[in-house]
Design a protein around this motif. Sequence first.
Motif, PDB file in Angstrom:
ATOM      1  N   TYR A  28     -50.217  37.773 -62.936  1.00 34.99           N
ATOM      2  CA  TYR A  28     -50.100  39.227 -63.054  1.00 34.99           C
ATOM      3  C   TYR A  28     -51.446  39.893 -62.808  1.00 34.99           C
ATOM      4  N   THR A  62     -46.526  41.462 -83.246  1.00 33.51           N
ATOM      5  CA  THR A  62     -46.482  40.184 -82.524  1.00 33.51           C
ATOM      6  C   THR A  62     -47.409  39.169 -83.163  1.00 33.51           C
ATOM      7  N   ARG A  63     -48.582  39.661 -83.501  1.00 30.64           N
ATOM      8  CA  ARG A  63     -49.566  38.763 -84.088  1.00 30.64           C
ATOM      9  C   ARG A  63     -49.034  38.161 -85.384  1.00 30.64           C
ATOM     10  N   HIS A 109     -55.709  30.334 -79.226  1.00 30.28           N
ATOM     11  CA  HIS A 109     -57.096  30.746 -79.101  1.00 30.28           C
ATOM     12  C   HIS A 109     -57.829  29.976 -78.052  1.00 30.28           C
ATOM     13  N   ASN A 110     -57.419  28.742 -77.880  1.00 30.44           N
ATOM     14  CA  ASN A 110     -58.228  27.946 -76.982  1.00 30.44           C
ATOM     15  C   ASN A 110     -57.813  28.046 -75.536  1.00 30.44           C
ATOM     16  N   ILE A 111     -56.550  28.191 -75.280  1.00 30.34           N
ATOM     17  CA  ILE A 111     -56.200  28.242 -73.867  1.00 30.34           C
ATOM     18  C   ILE A 111     -55.514  29.545 -73.492  1.00 30.34           C
ATOM     19  N   THR A 112     -55.280  30.372 -74.461  1.00 29.07           N
ATOM     20  CA  THR A 112     -54.580  31.632 -74.220  1.00 29.07           C
ATOM     21  C   THR A 112     -53.434  31.462 -73.252  1.00 29.07           C
ATOM     22  N   ASP A 113     -52.649  30.484 -73.519  1.00 26.54           N
ATOM     23  CA  ASP A 113     -51.494  30.270 -72.680  1.00 26.54           C
ATOM     24  C   ASP A 113     -50.247  30.399 -73.523  1.00 26.54           C
ATOM     25  N   PRO A 114     -49.658  31.555 -73.502  1.00 28.28           N
ATOM     26  CA  PRO A 114     -48.528  31.756 -74.403  1.00 28.28           C
ATOM     27  C   PRO A 114     -47.284  30.985 -73.974  1.00 28.28           C
ATOM     28  N   LEU A 115     -47.337  30.384 -72.814  1.00 30.35           N
ATOM     29  CA  LEU A 115     -46.139  29.717 -72.299  1.00 30.35           C
ATOM     30  C   LEU A 115     -45.529  28.742 -73.284  1.00 30.35           C
ATOM     31  N   ARG A 164     -41.828  36.200 -72.835  1.00 28.40           N
ATOM     32  CA  ARG A 164     -40.852  36.971 -72.069  1.00 28.40           C
ATOM     33  C   ARG A 164     -41.484  37.354 -70.728  1.00 28.40           C
ATOM     34  N   PRO A 165     -40.663  37.451 -69.703  1.00 31.37           N
ATOM     35  CA  PRO A 165     -41.209  37.776 -68.384  1.00 31.37           C
ATOM     36  C   PRO A 165     -41.801  39.176 -68.392  1.00 31.37           C
ATOM     37  N   LEU A 166     -42.764  39.370 -67.540  1.00 31.80           N
ATOM     38  CA  LEU A 166     -43.530  40.593 -67.603  1.00 31.80           C
ATOM     39  C   LEU A 166     -42.767  41.821 -67.139  1.00 31.80           C
ATOM     40  N   LEU A 181     -43.550  36.016 -76.867  1.00 34.03           N
ATOM     41  CA  LEU A 181     -44.665  36.160 -75.951  1.00 34.03           C
ATOM     42  C   LEU A 181     -44.290  35.726 -74.556  1.00 34.03           C
ATOM     43  N   SER A 241     -65.300  24.837 -73.691  1.00 41.03           N
ATOM     44  CA  SER A 241     -63.973  24.610 -74.242  1.00 41.03           C
ATOM     45  C   SER A 241     -63.295  23.450 -73.533  1.00 41.03           C
ATOM     46  N   ARG A 285     -58.530  19.678 -71.774  1.00 38.77           N
ATOM     47  CA  ARG A 285     -57.313  20.103 -72.448  1.00 38.77           C
ATOM     48  C   ARG A 285     -56.388  20.811 -71.481  1.00 38.77           C
ATOM     49  N   LYS A 329     -38.283  25.757 -75.950  1.00 41.72           N
ATOM     50  CA  LYS A 329     -38.241  24.319 -76.198  1.00 41.72           C
ATOM     51  C   LYS A 329     -37.680  24.077 -77.577  1.00 41.72           C
ATOM     52  N   GLU A 380     -49.754  46.205 -70.357  1.00 41.08           N
ATOM     53  CA  GLU A 380     -48.768  45.129 -70.425  1.00 41.08           C
ATOM     54  C   GLU A 380     -49.418  43.820 -70.842  1.00 41.08           C
ATOM     55  N   ARG A 416     -49.522  41.358 -74.713  1.00 40.12           N
ATOM     56  CA  ARG A 416     -49.197  39.946 -74.896  1.00 40.12           C
ATOM     57  C   ARG A 416     -50.242  39.218 -75.720  1.00 40.12           C
ATOM     58  N   LEU A 417     -51.121  40.006 -76.326  1.00 39.15           N
ATOM     59  CA  LEU A 417     -52.178  39.430 -77.183  1.00 39.15           C
ATOM     60  C   LEU A 417     -53.192  38.604 -76.412  1.00 39.15           C
ATOM     61  N   ILE A 418     -53.304  38.838 -75.113  1.00 39.16           N
ATOM     62  CA  ILE A 418     -54.387  38.170 -74.393  1.00 39.16           C
ATOM     63  C   ILE A 418     -55.674  38.884 -74.797  1.00 39.16           C
ATOM     64  N   PRO A 427     -50.310  30.240 -65.764  1.00 37.50           N
ATOM     65  CA  PRO A 427     -49.711  31.126 -66.749  1.00 37.50           C
ATOM     66  C   PRO A 427     -49.377  32.469 -66.119  1.00 37.50           C
ATOM     67  N   GLU A 428     -48.294  33.009 -66.561  1.00 36.22           N
ATOM     68  CA  GLU A 428     -47.762  34.186 -65.881  1.00 36.22           C
ATOM     69  C   GLU A 428     -48.734  35.344 -65.882  1.00 36.22           C
ATOM     70  N   TRP A 429     -49.436  35.468 -66.995  1.00 29.39           N
ATOM     71  CA  TRP A 429     -50.320  36.616 -67.057  1.00 29.39           C
ATOM     72  C   TRP A 429     -51.459  36.490 -66.054  1.00 29.39           C
TER      73      TRP A 429
END
Lengths: 335, 354, 498
Positions: free
Chosen positions: B257, C401-402, C416-422, C430-432, C428, B46, B226, C456, B283, B287-289, B252-254
């Motif tokens: 965590y 959510t999805r 999908h590619n970086i799974t970075d919801p930031l 929101r703080p944990l 998504l 990737s 990327r 943003k 939790e 978050r859909l991880i 990333p926050e997760w």
Amino acid sequence: MSEAMEVDSGKKQKVLTWTEKYRPKTLDDIAHQEEVVTMLKGALQGKDLPHLLFYGPPGTGKTSTALAFCRQLFPSSIFRDRVLDLNASDERGISVVRQKIQAFSKTTLGSSNKEDVLRLKIIILDEVDAMTREAQAAMRRVIEDFSKTTRFILICNYVSRLIPPVVSRCAKFRFKSLPAEVQVQRLRTICDAEGTPMSEDELKQVMEYSEGDLRRAVCTLQSLAPILKNGDESARNCYLRGSSDALLISDLCKTLPSSDVPQIISLTKSITKSCTGVAFIRRCFQQMLDDNLINDENIAVMGKLVAVCEKRILDGCDLENNLLDFLLTLRETIR
Amino acid sequence: MALWVDKYRPKELLGKDGVDYHLEQAKHLKFLSADCMPHLLFCGPSGAGKKTRIKCLLRELYGVGVDKTQLIMKAFTTPSNRKLEIQTVSSNYHVEMTPSDVGIYDRVVVQDLVKEMAQTSQIEASSQKSFKVVVLCEADSLTRDAQHGLRRTMEKYANNCKIVLCCESLSRIIEPLQSRCIIINVPAPTDVEVEKVLRKVIQKENLNMPDSVLQRIVEKSEGNLRRAILMTEAIKMENEGGIPANAQIPVPEWEVYIQETARLILQKQTNDMALKVRERLYEVLSRLIPPHVIFKKLLEYLLPSCPSSIVREVVSEAAKFEHRLLLGQKPIFHLEAFVIAFMEIYLTNASKPK
Amino acid sequence: MKHTEKDLLTTELAPKRREDLQIHNKKIGEVSNWIKAAFAQENRHQPVLYLTGPTGSGKSTAVEVLCKHHSVELIDYSPELLYDELLQYEKHDLSQLMNFLIRRHASLKKGSSKVVLFVSELPDQAYSDPITFRNELLSAFYGLRYPVIFCLTNDIACWNLNPDRLFTNDYIRTNYIDTITFNAVAVTFLKKALDRASHLLQTPLSTSKLAMIAEEARGDLRAAMNMLQMNSVGKDPNRKTGKDMICASKANKEEAFHMIGRILYAKRINPNAPVISRITNKKRKSVPVPEPTERTDLEHNPSDIITMSSMSSDKLIEFLFENEHFFCSDLSKYRKVIDTFSVCDFMMGDWSTARSLPDEYASEIAVRSVMWHNFKGPRPMAMQPIARPVLRELNKQMESTRNEVRKTAPYQTIIHNITDPLSVENFLSRPLEVSWKLGKDQIEDRLEKTNSLNFKGRSRPTKNKNVKIPKATEKIDDEEEEETYTIEESSDDSFDDF
């Protein structure tokens, strides 16, 4: 098969794949499968034809044989009416089996002319092992019901994937994989015809890369043709050189017994980036066996682990984890 | 407002705005596009640049018209009369889609799409290529069915419709399909190459970044270009004024965590802790991880703190549970099973007399 | 006329007149109009009606009542079940149905010239071979002598047996078949019907009870009547029974958590009896020594326990998973139990094995594993309420959510590619600390308070209060059945004997 290629609108000529272009057109062109050819030739002379089952490794000529036989059997005028070709990419669920095949089998034969040696219709089912069990079960009734007017030629890679009733209704013919010289011969003919000269070594490498599958070798040649024509030496080496796995593996064999865990972890990471995937594990194991590095007791254990890892990877698991698992266990068994 | 990843994406194979690494390969791609183009299979980890190269190739073939894309929801009907919709990105010359979005019906979708593309011919046949291109992303999640169906379809419509597959690993692509395509292996860029690209981006953005931070980014991205560019952008966002030499790379926050969770696991191995871990896993899952990503990260954070003697056992258990996770329906079962297994292994090892 | 306890309420108290029908007037009107129109003029072909609706919504009753009202005679299709020697079961096939449709029927009432054929079930052959069915039906249509009503239930979960599959939209359109769809009976109507029926009983039930029955029935009038009947037996039907009503068609909630309790507590006969060690004396080197069976026999047979409730395997395992840790303190034992759960999920994951052997095995294995390892485990001191599995809620949350994320299509590839919801959705990012359990509305409230940097420039999506008003006229979802497990709040006393 005549409907294989879509014809372009007029201006450009049909560009066929080399596999189609050089597919054997008569039974005599088929290399190396004597039993089948003899039997089929007999059928051409009017002796009877049972249902047939062609199986064997890919790229050995099963589809070509079936097609060549049909072409020789029926003149092109009645070819369409007499031969039905169904493939895994077509719809082949139970409903299709029942409708299409039944409909085809039911239509009566046209008036016979002198060339018509065999008063039969033929249905070629390619890649039967991809059909579901239910569809196969439905098929067996159809095979029985219409055996007076229709003969089936089933083509598959693995007989084990067919249900026994279907297999028992057919005469089985195993297609052997072609020996190396025969393959190289064919490849050379094709290369010369297409004007891409290649050295003996290169042809041998292509053949090894395709692991006995002639179609794959021809495809590889065709795909590489543009690069080979225009590219330079380095390009040829890049694509025709044996995969880099061999180097990695031999390195591995030397360093594995003495490395410690963190080293192995980083080694795994680097291998994952550059290796070709699951085949690596298999080849590594093969190499270890060849070099006699594993003692007899552990061969069974390692063999089992290789199978398990491969299954996991093919199901979608992470390559790195499994590779790590494999290497760590390997290290312990070598000691 | 475009992300830097998109802004600085190379637009052609070679030349001023060309790709920055694997140049030999780019040259070969150019040859392929000039002559009779075969089906292609791009594979590589990737973030290595597969999609970028596919886009450049398309531009090479068709010119800038390829950039005018639209998002279309295409509807398909399965033989069992079920209606499906899938999102495609298409221009006049190509269609791009991810068949795994429809799950088990991907075979129908792929075949219908290819047939549709093959049947609609080009408007001005003289100046343009005679074929269209179908790009299938995430090809390794295609079902077996779909792949078998595809192989014959590829042969049949080879003249009018070229197929480009994009996948991460070759393992899940069946051999017949591999033999019908040219395999373009796009390996991950080396650290040096990543650094070069980052420097280019930084320069264009007039950003002042101390070398230490750059090095850290390069290390952390592990060959994923990327991710590297995204991290750079994120750092810039965090430190609006200027980037200090000790700026932390935002993780990333997760991930943090999960790291915390791993620490908890290593700290105490009891049932109660397992319960707490379970809550935390819920939790993260919410978050859909994707579960296998959680698994991998968890393992990554646990392994370094394991004594060497138990690594093998831990890894073997991990592989086992990951496999079950992929085939099962409830990821939390397998995640928790792994955590408990790890705890026990760790505990028994810790209590063994040295 | 007072009801004597002889017959089913559904037959006895069935409405006889149009006014008694507890269905929406509009529907009654539709059916009535169709019947009138069927005999209005000489149609070229006899009209055919395809009448569908959920079970117990009053279709056949309405047709009967209205036909009587219009003095039309209704001839019912009652197939003979032929015994198939070869396959050894009784079936009735298409030919009978076609015959019934075409032939001349002797009218039972002299002088009545209006006859309507009424088909309330289709032969199995129709479902297994829909194309033949449609073709034959089409040819039968050409030879019809009387109008036909097909009155079928179409809220069947199994698609294969759903008549909608046979009567496709195309078919209906091209053959000019009329359709009327009934909805589930509204709560008000149910209440009225129950009222009316209850007053005809010897001891009418209290309004609160009737209200409860009306709720439980969920649009199924027949079920409501049956429940009414069942609850009115016995000396004092109005006795206080709280929420444990005998609900005719739903799985018994009590049983369900009786069952789980039994599994978790795993009582044995005489657990404190002296330890009988059954280890073999011979110890062979390569064969591992079996674990000594130090356990005495279980009080209840695991297989019996499983059949106590009709809960599906995967739900059972979810319940066990949720509660097991209270009962098992030893880590290694817990590991084994969880491993078993993992294996069970793996076995049941493949869709083709659903409802077949692996499914059964899964529950058996899981239960036995739990019962084995819970031996002499800790017993929670206070009454331990059995917790509901959290998984379902989690999945629902994830699904919503999805769906939100899907709306912003291009970013999906990024996810999908970086799974970075930031960089993507505010929900998504929101703080944990803001737990997912709070539910969407509350989470958004919390987020308003914390000022998140990760925004943003996207305007906050408007909070739409998607409060679902449960209308009985909506299609009832079978899934919701499970959600009414009010186990945690139950006032029941079944734990007393532990």
